[in-house]
Design a protein around this motif. Sequence first.
Motif, PDB file in Angstrom:
ATOM      1  N   VAL A   1      19.577  58.598   1.275  1.00  0.00           N
ATOM      2  CA  VAL A   1      18.174  59.949   0.683  1.00  0.00           C
ATOM      3  C   VAL A   1      18.802  60.584  -0.122  1.00  0.00           C
ATOM      4  O   VAL A   1      18.059  61.280  -1.072  1.00  0.00           O
ATOM      5  CB  VAL A   1      17.923  61.250   1.869  1.00  0.00           C
ATOM      6  CG1 VAL A   1      17.594  60.001   3.204  1.00  0.00           C
ATOM      7  CG2 VAL A   1      19.116  61.127   2.988  1.00  0.00           C
ATOM      8  N   ARG A   2      20.072  60.690  -0.800  1.00  0.00           N
ATOM      9  CA  ARG A   2      20.784  60.760  -2.055  1.00  0.00           C
ATOM     10  C   ARG A   2      20.469  60.870  -3.055  1.00  0.00           C
ATOM     11  O   ARG A   2      20.861  61.353  -3.964  1.00  0.00           O
ATOM     12  CB  ARG A   2      22.606  61.368  -1.351  1.00  0.00           C
ATOM     13  CG  ARG A   2      22.463  62.186  -0.424  1.00  0.00           C
ATOM     14  CD  ARG A   2      23.953  63.356  -0.997  1.00  0.00           C
ATOM     15  NE  ARG A   2      25.134  62.285  -0.483  1.00  0.00           N
ATOM     16  CZ  ARG A   2      25.109  61.564   0.535  1.00  0.00           C
ATOM     17  NH1 ARG A   2      25.501  62.880   1.865  1.00  0.00           N
ATOM     18  NH2 ARG A   2      26.328  60.667   1.437  1.00  0.00           N
ATOM     19  N   GLN A   3      19.738  59.382  -2.622  1.00  0.00           N
ATOM     20  CA  GLN A   3      19.683  58.603  -3.754  1.00  0.00           C
ATOM     21  C   GLN A   3      18.794  58.941  -4.816  1.00  0.00           C
ATOM     22  O   GLN A   3      17.671  58.840  -4.551  1.00  0.00           O
ATOM     23  CB  GLN A   3      20.094  56.667  -3.887  1.00  0.00           C
ATOM     24  CG  GLN A   3      20.762  56.714  -2.941  1.00  0.00           C
ATOM     25  CD  GLN A   3      22.093  56.489  -3.950  1.00  0.00           C
ATOM     26  OE1 GLN A   3      22.243  56.432  -5.342  1.00  0.00           O
ATOM     27  NE2 GLN A   3      23.122  56.843  -3.275  1.00  0.00           N
TER      28      GLN A   3
ATOM     29  N   VAL B   1      13.090  52.367  -4.802  1.00  0.00           N
ATOM     30  CA  VAL B   1      12.937  51.417  -3.035  1.00  0.00           C
ATOM     31  C   VAL B   1      12.471  52.354  -2.025  1.00  0.00           C
ATOM     32  O   VAL B   1      13.274  53.872  -2.288  1.00  0.00           O
ATOM     33  CB  VAL B   1      14.858  51.630  -2.580  1.00  0.00           C
ATOM     34  CG1 VAL B   1      14.248  50.655  -1.333  1.00  0.00           C
ATOM     35  CG2 VAL B   1      15.765  50.271  -3.453  1.00  0.00           C
ATOM     36  N   ALA B   2      11.311  52.281  -1.673  1.00  0.00           N
ATOM     37  CA  ALA B   2      10.822  53.119  -0.489  1.00  0.00           C
ATOM     38  C   ALA B   2      11.203  52.541   0.992  1.00  0.00           C
ATOM     39  O   ALA B   2      11.254  51.369   0.828  1.00  0.00           O
ATOM     40  CB  ALA B   2       9.530  52.945  -1.059  1.00  0.00           C
ATOM     41  N   VAL B   3      11.587  53.579   2.008  1.00  0.00           N
ATOM     42  CA  VAL B   3      11.306  52.792   3.373  1.00  0.00           C
ATOM     43  C   VAL B   3      10.966  53.613   3.887  1.00  0.00           C
ATOM     44  O   VAL B   3      10.744  54.739   4.176  1.00  0.00           O
ATOM     45  CB  VAL B   3      13.200  53.261   4.006  1.00  0.00           C
ATOM     46  CG1 VAL B   3      13.628  52.357   5.097  1.00  0.00           C
ATOM     47  CG2 VAL B   3      14.368  52.469   2.636  1.00  0.00           C
ATOM     48  N   LEU B   4       9.630  52.509   4.352  1.00  0.00           N
ATOM     49  CA  LEU B   4       9.134  53.674   5.501  1.00  0.00           C
ATOM     50  C   LEU B   4       9.536  53.370   7.184  1.00  0.00           C
ATOM     51  O   LEU B   4       9.717  51.558   7.698  1.00  0.00           O
ATOM     52  CB  LEU B   4       7.900  52.264   5.668  1.00  0.00           C
ATOM     53  CG  LEU B   4       7.363  52.715   4.054  1.00  0.00           C
ATOM     54  CD1 LEU B   4       5.658  51.971   4.644  1.00  0.00           C
ATOM     55  CD2 LEU B   4       7.489  54.360   3.638  1.00  0.00           C
TER      56      LEU B   4
ATOM     57  N   ASP C   1      10.007  49.639  -6.570  1.00  0.00           N
ATOM     58  CA  ASP C   1       9.736  47.816  -6.389  1.00  0.00           C
ATOM     59  C   ASP C   1      10.347  47.530  -5.252  1.00  0.00           C
ATOM     60  O   ASP C   1       9.496  46.302  -5.471  1.00  0.00           O
ATOM     61  CB  ASP C   1      10.984  47.817  -7.680  1.00  0.00           C
ATOM     62  CG  ASP C   1      10.968  47.950  -8.417  1.00  0.00           C
ATOM     63  OD1 ASP C   1      10.233  48.498  -9.495  1.00  0.00           O
ATOM     64  OD2 ASP C   1      12.239  49.471  -8.766  1.00  0.00           O
ATOM     65  N   VAL C   2      10.577  47.700  -4.595  1.00  0.00           N
ATOM     66  CA  VAL C   2      11.276  47.490  -3.071  1.00  0.00           C
ATOM     67  C   VAL C   2      10.587  48.358  -1.920  1.00  0.00           C
ATOM     68  O   VAL C   2      11.498  49.629  -1.968  1.00  0.00           O
ATOM     69  CB  VAL C   2      12.711  47.423  -3.153  1.00  0.00           C
ATOM     70  CG1 VAL C   2      12.747  46.406  -1.875  1.00  0.00           C
ATOM     71  CG2 VAL C   2      13.031  46.558  -4.355  1.00  0.00           C
ATOM     72  N   ILE C   3       9.620  47.705  -1.319  1.00  0.00           N
ATOM     73  CA  ILE C   3       9.636  48.965   0.254  1.00  0.00           C
ATOM     74  C   ILE C   3       9.962  48.001   1.127  1.00  0.00           C
ATOM     75  O   ILE C   3       9.749  46.962   1.289  1.00  0.00           O
ATOM     76  CB  ILE C   3       7.464  48.931  -0.078  1.00  0.00           C
ATOM     77  CG1 ILE C   3       7.099  48.900  -1.363  1.00  0.00           C
ATOM     78  CG2 ILE C   3       7.560  48.991   1.715  1.00  0.00           C
ATOM     79  CD1 ILE C   3       7.517  50.280  -1.810  1.00  0.00           C
ATOM     80  N   LEU C   4      10.792  48.971   1.979  1.00  0.00           N
ATOM     81  CA  LEU C   4      11.245  47.735   3.399  1.00  0.00           C
ATOM     82  C   LEU C   4      10.622  49.093   4.116  1.00  0.00           C
ATOM     83  O   LEU C   4      10.762  49.920   4.686  1.00  0.00           O
ATOM     84  CB  LEU C   4      12.827  48.458   2.942  1.00  0.00           C
ATOM     85  CG  LEU C   4      13.796  48.501   1.994  1.00  0.00           C
ATOM     86  CD1 LEU C   4      15.555  48.572   2.012  1.00  0.00           C
ATOM     87  CD2 LEU C   4      13.896  46.659   2.007  1.00  0.00           C
ATOM     88  N   ILE C   5      10.090  48.382   5.310  1.00  0.00           N
ATOM     89  CA  ILE C   5       9.320  48.681   6.416  1.00  0.00           C
ATOM     90  C   ILE C   5      10.581  48.169   7.665  1.00  0.00           C
ATOM     91  O   ILE C   5      11.148  47.204   7.778  1.00  0.00           O
ATOM     92  CB  ILE C   5       8.186  47.985   6.740  1.00  0.00           C
ATOM     93  CG1 ILE C   5       7.313  48.434   5.312  1.00  0.00           C
ATOM     94  CG2 ILE C   5       7.555  48.626   7.853  1.00  0.00           C
ATOM     95  CD1 ILE C   5       5.871  47.914   5.600  1.00  0.00           C
TER      96      ILE C   5
ATOM     97  N   ALA D   1      22.843  50.646   3.226  1.00  0.00           N
ATOM     98  CA  ALA D   1      23.927  49.850   2.244  1.00  0.00           C
ATOM     99  C   ALA D   1      22.679  49.353   1.522  1.00  0.00           C
ATOM    100  O   ALA D   1      23.225  49.421   1.267  1.00  0.00           O
ATOM    101  CB  ALA D   1      24.832  49.063   3.645  1.00  0.00           C
ATOM    102  N   PHE D   2      22.071  48.389   1.964  1.00  0.00           N
ATOM    103  CA  PHE D   2      20.881  47.204   1.318  1.00  0.00           C
ATOM    104  C   PHE D   2      19.818  48.525   0.507  1.00  0.00           C
ATOM    105  O   PHE D   2      20.731  48.121  -1.105  1.00  0.00           O
ATOM    106  CB  PHE D   2      20.351  46.500   2.039  1.00  0.00           C
ATOM    107  CG  PHE D   2      19.633  45.669   1.337  1.00  0.00           C
ATOM    108  CD1 PHE D   2      20.050  45.223   0.739  1.00  0.00           C
ATOM    109  CD2 PHE D   2      18.372  44.831   1.237  1.00  0.00           C
ATOM    110  CE1 PHE D   2      19.932  43.893  -0.244  1.00  0.00           C
ATOM    111  CE2 PHE D   2      18.006  44.260   1.327  1.00  0.00           C
ATOM    112  CZ  PHE D   2      18.363  42.585  -0.215  1.00  0.00           C
ATOM    113  N   GLY D   3      19.815  49.239   0.544  1.00  0.00           N
ATOM    114  CA  GLY D   3      18.985  49.634  -0.038  1.00  0.00           C
ATOM    115  C   GLY D   3      19.666  50.491  -0.872  1.00  0.00           C
ATOM    116  O   GLY D   3      19.344  50.601  -2.436  1.00  0.00           O
ATOM    117  N   THR D   4      21.035  50.984  -0.884  1.00  0.00           N
ATOM    118  CA  THR D   4      21.786  52.194  -1.759  1.00  0.00           C
ATOM    119  C   THR D   4      22.048  51.176  -2.688  1.00  0.00           C
ATOM    120  O   THR D   4      22.469  51.614  -4.032  1.00  0.00           O
ATOM    121  CB  THR D   4      22.670  52.327  -0.885  1.00  0.00           C
ATOM    122  OG1 THR D   4      22.221  53.227   0.601  1.00  0.00           O
ATOM    123  CG2 THR D   4      23.952  53.289  -1.879  1.00  0.00           C
ATOM    124  N   MET D   5      22.826  49.783  -2.051  1.00  0.00           N
ATOM    125  CA  MET D   5      23.149  48.577  -3.538  1.00  0.00           C
ATOM    126  C   MET D   5      21.981  49.102  -4.345  1.00  0.00           C
ATOM    127  O   MET D   5      21.956  49.483  -5.934  1.00  0.00           O
ATOM    128  CB  MET D   5      23.582  47.381  -2.520  1.00  0.00           C
ATOM    129  CG  MET D   5      23.737  46.595  -3.281  1.00  0.00           C
ATOM    130  SD  MET D   5      23.618  44.706  -2.364  1.00  0.00           S
ATOM    131  CE  MET D   5      22.326  44.436  -3.524  1.00  0.00           C
TER     132      MET D   5
END
Length: 361
Positions: free
Chosen positions: A146-148, A119-122, A182-186, A107-111
């Motif tokens: 993942v569709r973004q 946004v990169a999610v590890l 810009d944003v890395i979410l681990i 939800a946060f990454g999509t926003m």
Amino acid sequence: MMPQDEKSALFVMDGVKGGHDGMSYSNPKKFRKKKQEALDLQTLAGEVRAGNRTSLAKAITLIESSNNAHKEEAQKLLQELLPFTGNSIRIGITGVPGAGKSSFIEAFGTMLCKMGKRVAVLAIDPSSSLSGGSILGDKTRMEELVRQENAFVRPSPSAGTLGGVHKKSRETMLLCEAAGYDVILIETVGVGQSETYVRGMVDFFLLLVLTGAGDELQGMKKGIMELADGIIVHKADRDNVRPARRTMQEYKQILHFLQPSTPGWLSTSLTVSSLEKKGLDKVWDMLMEFEQTIKQSNYWTTRRHEQTRDWFHTMITDHLIDSFYNNPERKKQVRSLEEEILHGQLTVTQGVNALFGEKNE
């Protein structure tokens, strides 16, 4: 042999020449393994910098490889990309299983993607202590994210690494930064007290908690709360809105009396509903305020330098352990001493001293 009459019931037609099914076959070819093409690191580096997600995934696979030749190539690639790293905000997200880490990240990454952020999610999945395998199901749980076009989601196994992250998470993070994210979410496994490892590689450490899980404030480890820069009371929706707000206020009071995780920043608590998409914007506002505050005090750069120094010393320790146990003579000596210890001929301390050539007193 007498020629047979074709009208006779005893007439036998000539068989089809070739194989049993009428097909002609050549001699079977021997299987030859295709020779692997040499990797063009400069081309791969250029594609990563251009934001090519396939090339970024390929680069991460190279970084995570345990093959010695791949390890050398991976470091050359990383050195090529190093000048283009460090331009993101690194966010570690943890919480007990069931806190909704994946739901929040989606939800946060999509926003953020809809705001124009990359946004990169590890996402780290726990590895089995028996088989060593991982489910790696985060991509299936983050269908919308993942569709973004601006998102990149990379699941990796923890592979036994403490702290709920992969051993190569730091280097993977640098590759994502070089690719322009810009944003890395681990997302960590969420294993509790070992989260100090994650704290040592991110700018902002976010803890997700729930209401209605018993006496959560007394049960929460003080150590992990002291690591958090922000606490999210998650799933604050439907009948849980009022209890979530009450829990948020309780956490705010507790955080007020704890040692801040980041000098100059007072950790706070917010309520969020990923289901109803409420409170996500406030989380981003908190992160932006954090970045501005810490950069003004210059602690942003200081922390990253400290983290790099700690990473260097951690890798020295890892290298010493690997080189020690990979020595055939050492392995033989360890097994021999193990037998003596198990049979009561040596104490454990005496065995260790013998291994390192120290005198037993």
